[in-house]
Design an enzyme around this catalytic site. Structure first.
Site, PDB file in Angstrom:
ATOM      1  N   LYS A 194      -7.113   6.485   8.894  1.00  8.80           N
ATOM      2  CA  LYS A 194      -8.010   6.664  10.044  1.00  8.80           C
ATOM      3  C   LYS A 194      -8.814   7.968   9.981  1.00  8.80           C
ATOM      4  O   LYS A 194      -9.743   8.152  10.745  1.00  8.80           O
ATOM      5  CB  LYS A 194      -7.199   6.642  11.348  1.00  8.80           C
ATOM      6  N   HIS A 205       7.935   6.192   8.044  1.00  7.71           N
ATOM      7  CA  HIS A 205       6.822   7.137   7.884  1.00  7.71           C
ATOM      8  C   HIS A 205       6.658   7.933   9.170  1.00  7.71           C
ATOM      9  O   HIS A 205       7.054   7.489  10.250  1.00  7.71           O
ATOM     10  CB  HIS A 205       5.532   6.407   7.515  1.00  7.71           C
ATOM     11  N   VAL A 206       6.048   9.116   9.014  1.00  6.12           N
ATOM     12  CA  VAL A 206       5.897  10.017  10.156  1.00  6.12           C
ATOM     13  C   VAL A 206       4.421  10.363  10.315  1.00  6.12           C
ATOM     14  O   VAL A 206       3.727  10.631   9.324  1.00  6.12           O
ATOM     15  CB  VAL A 206       6.738  11.307   9.937  1.00  6.12           C
ATOM     16  N   HIS A 223       6.490   5.972  15.141  1.00  5.97           N
ATOM     17  CA  HIS A 223       6.200   4.859  16.042  1.00  5.97           C
ATOM     18  C   HIS A 223       7.410   3.932  16.128  1.00  5.97           C
ATOM     19  O   HIS A 223       8.064   3.670  15.119  1.00  5.97           O
ATOM     20  CB  HIS A 223       5.045   4.005  15.491  1.00  5.97           C
ATOM     21  N   TRP A 265       0.835  -1.212   0.000  1.00  2.78           N
ATOM     22  CA  TRP A 265       0.000   0.000   0.000  1.00  2.78           C
ATOM     23  C   TRP A 265       0.871   1.264   0.000  1.00  2.78           C
ATOM     24  O   TRP A 265       0.494   2.282  -0.590  1.00  2.78           O
ATOM     25  CB  TRP A 265      -0.982  -0.002   1.193  1.00  2.78           C
ATOM     26  N   HIS A 303       8.490   0.654   6.753  1.00  2.50           N
ATOM     27  CA  HIS A 303       8.928   1.623   5.737  1.00  2.50           C
ATOM     28  C   HIS A 303       8.799   2.961   6.443  1.00  2.50           C
ATOM     29  O   HIS A 303       7.694   3.287   6.914  1.00  2.50           O
ATOM     30  CB  HIS A 303       8.014   1.562   4.509  1.00  2.50           C
TER      31      HIS A 303
HETATM   32  P1  M7G Z   1       2.365   2.243  11.924  1.00  9.78           P
HETATM   33  O1  M7G Z   1       3.033   2.929  13.040  1.00  9.78           O
HETATM   34  O2  M7G Z   1       3.257   1.471  10.987  1.00  9.78           O
HETATM   35  O3  M7G Z   1       1.276   1.221  12.401  1.00  9.78           O
HETATM   36  O4  M7G Z   1       1.543   3.357  11.134  1.00  9.78           O
HETATM   37  P2  M7G Z   1      -0.070   1.312  13.232  1.00  9.78           P
HETATM   38  O5  M7G Z   1      -1.166   1.049  12.197  1.00  9.78           O
HETATM   39  O6  M7G Z   1       0.056   0.152  14.197  1.00  9.78           O
HETATM   40  O7  M7G Z   1      -0.147   2.651  13.877  1.00  9.78           O
HETATM   41  C1  M7G Z   1       0.985   3.142   9.879  1.00  9.78           C
HETATM   42  C2  M7G Z   1      -0.046   4.228   9.620  1.00  9.78           C
HETATM   43  O8  M7G Z   1      -0.480   4.117   8.283  1.00  9.78           O
HETATM   44  C3  M7G Z   1      -1.301   4.071  10.506  1.00  9.78           C
HETATM   45  O9  M7G Z   1      -1.611   5.310  11.109  1.00  9.78           O
HETATM   46  C4  M7G Z   1      -2.370   3.576   9.533  1.00  9.78           C
HETATM   47  O10 M7G Z   1      -3.675   4.036   9.864  1.00  9.78           O
HETATM   48  C5  M7G Z   1      -1.895   4.160   8.219  1.00  9.78           C
HETATM   49  N1  M7G Z   1      -2.318   3.351   7.059  1.00  9.78           N
HETATM   50  C6  M7G Z   1      -2.319   2.013   6.968  1.00  9.78           C
HETATM   51  N2  M7G Z   1      -2.733   1.643   5.727  1.00  9.78           N
HETATM   52  C7  M7G Z   1      -2.862   0.260   5.278  1.00  9.78           C
HETATM   53  C8  M7G Z   1      -2.998   2.777   5.006  1.00  9.78           C
HETATM   54  C9  M7G Z   1      -3.433   3.028   3.667  1.00  9.78           C
HETATM   55  O11 M7G Z   1      -3.678   2.129   2.852  1.00  9.78           O
HETATM   56  N3  M7G Z   1      -3.553   4.340   3.321  1.00  9.78           N
HETATM   57  C10 M7G Z   1      -3.292   5.365   4.193  1.00  9.78           C
HETATM   58  N4  M7G Z   1      -3.468   6.611   3.760  1.00  9.78           N
HETATM   59  N5  M7G Z   1      -2.876   5.150   5.454  1.00  9.78           N
HETATM   60  C11 M7G Z   1      -2.722   3.863   5.869  1.00  9.78           C
END
Ligand code: M7G
Length: 324
Positions: free
Chosen positions: A194, A264-265, A255, A162, A262
């Site tokens: 979210k 991300h912030v 996190h 994604w 990968h």
């Molecule tokens: P993380 O800290 O890797 O994991 O954050 P967490 O989900 O346990 O917090 C990943 C972030 O990417 C989260 O805030 C997810 O809501 C967001 N996220 C995950 N997916 C699969 C998608 C997506 O397909 N599109 C978008 N825009 N955000 C996503």
């Protein structure tokens, strides 16, 4: 006056109508929510008005494919609140005592939205992620990272397809709020999954870096400072420009451990108690930058704390190594 959140775009509306979309490899296989059958409740929160469901979609052969469905009552939209009291609707008086009374309202559909997020097909790891579990804190030294965590995340972690879909404009391209296209020091800023963008109270965006080899905080050194400074500076500028929320009202953090390896912030509204924004998981980007500026190897030296659910395989690995 500050610009409000952008209205929902057409594609999102279409996706919602279809009940979700599978964006594996950028392709979109639409299905309707009514194709899904609830198997069990994984977790629910009365406070957050959210429920996580294990569901399945029955194929033509009668075989079920797992899905996760997250149903969440959406926050109030300020401009629609007066309608809630004005519109003719069923308002049932439940209790009246002196100056106190409670009503139960049954608002019309446009005032009682529920957001449904679907993960389909869902892996066992997705189901475990949302299942209510006992949680433990791990204190991971650099040696633990190299010997326990790294081999584990290399052998099994969530697919980050994604993320690549966003970076390659195969998905969510019309949602991009800002992009710095530089392959080394650039990133893409998009609304987080979210956030429905209807109100600013729960504003939530994520910046995904173009570089693909940085998994998490553990990989960062002073070499990444220009990239991190770009994310901080340009991310704040883009958010104030688009949504009118200033940098001093944003919580900007990474996190550890992230679910997706990968870099991300997260950018969330300061007043919003976003899931995963507590001390055991969130590292403020400004602090990360300062730490790396002081010591390039800061995150290859210090121990890091993070929560793990009791049934997670990584927790078992720490147990076997006698670290919990
Ligand atoms: P993380 O800290 O890797 O994991 O954050 P967490 O989900 O346990 O917090 C990943 C972030 O990417 C989260 O805030 C997810 O809501 C967001 N996220 C995950 N997916 C699969 C998608 C997506 O397909 N599109 C978008 N825009 N955000 C996503």
């Amino acid at each position: 006056m500050a610009e409000g959140p952008q209205p929902k775009r057409k594609r999102e509306e279409e996706e919602e109508k279809n009940g979700g979309a599978d964006t594996q490899g950028g392709a979109t296989a639409a299905f309707t929510l009514s194709d899904l059958r609830v198997r069990r409740v994984l977790r629910e929160s009365a406070r957050d008005k959210i429920v996580f469901l294990h569901a399945e979609r029955i194929g033509l052969s009668g075989e079920g494919t797992d899905a996760v469905v997250i149903l969440e009552k959406t926050p109030f939209q300020e401009e629609k609140i007066p309608d809630l009291l004005k519109k003719p609707m069923n308002a049932e008086l439940q209790m009246h005592n002196d100056i106190y009374c409670t009503f139960y309202l049954s608002p019309p559909p446009e005032l009682s939205e529920i957001k449904a997020t679907v993960v389909y097909p869902a892996t066992e790891k997705h189901i475990q992620k949302y299942l209510r579990q006992e949680v433990h804190l791990i204190r991971e030294t650099w040696e633990d990272y190299k010997n326990i965590t790294l081999p584990f995340i290399q052998s099994q972690s969530f697919s980050i397809q994604w993320v690549y879909n966003i970076l390659e404009k195969k998905a969510e391209a019309d949602r991009i709020v800002h992009e710095n296209p530089d392959p080394s020091n650039g990133f893409v800023l998009v609304p987080d999954l979210k956030w429905n963008q209807n109100q600013l109270d729960d504003l939530y965006l994520i910046a995904l870096v173009h570089r693909r080899e940085i998994k998490s905080l553990r990989d960062l050194t002073a070499e990444h400072l220009p990239l991190l400074r770009n994310v901080l500076q340009e991310g704040k500028e883009a958010i104030v420009k688009r949504f009118g929320v200033s940098g001093s009202q944003l919580r900007i953090y990474l996190h550890y451990q992230p679910s997706y390896q990968h870099l991300h912030v997260h950018f969330t509204a300061l007043g919003y108690d976003a899931p995963g924004s507590s001390v055991e998981r969130a590292h403020l980007l400004a602090d990360v930058i300062d730490n790396l500026a002081m010591d390039s190897m800061y995150y290859q030296k210090r121990a890091l704390t993070f929560p793990l659910r009791a049934d997670e395989p990584l927790f078992k690995k720490f147990q076997e190594a006698g670290k919990v």
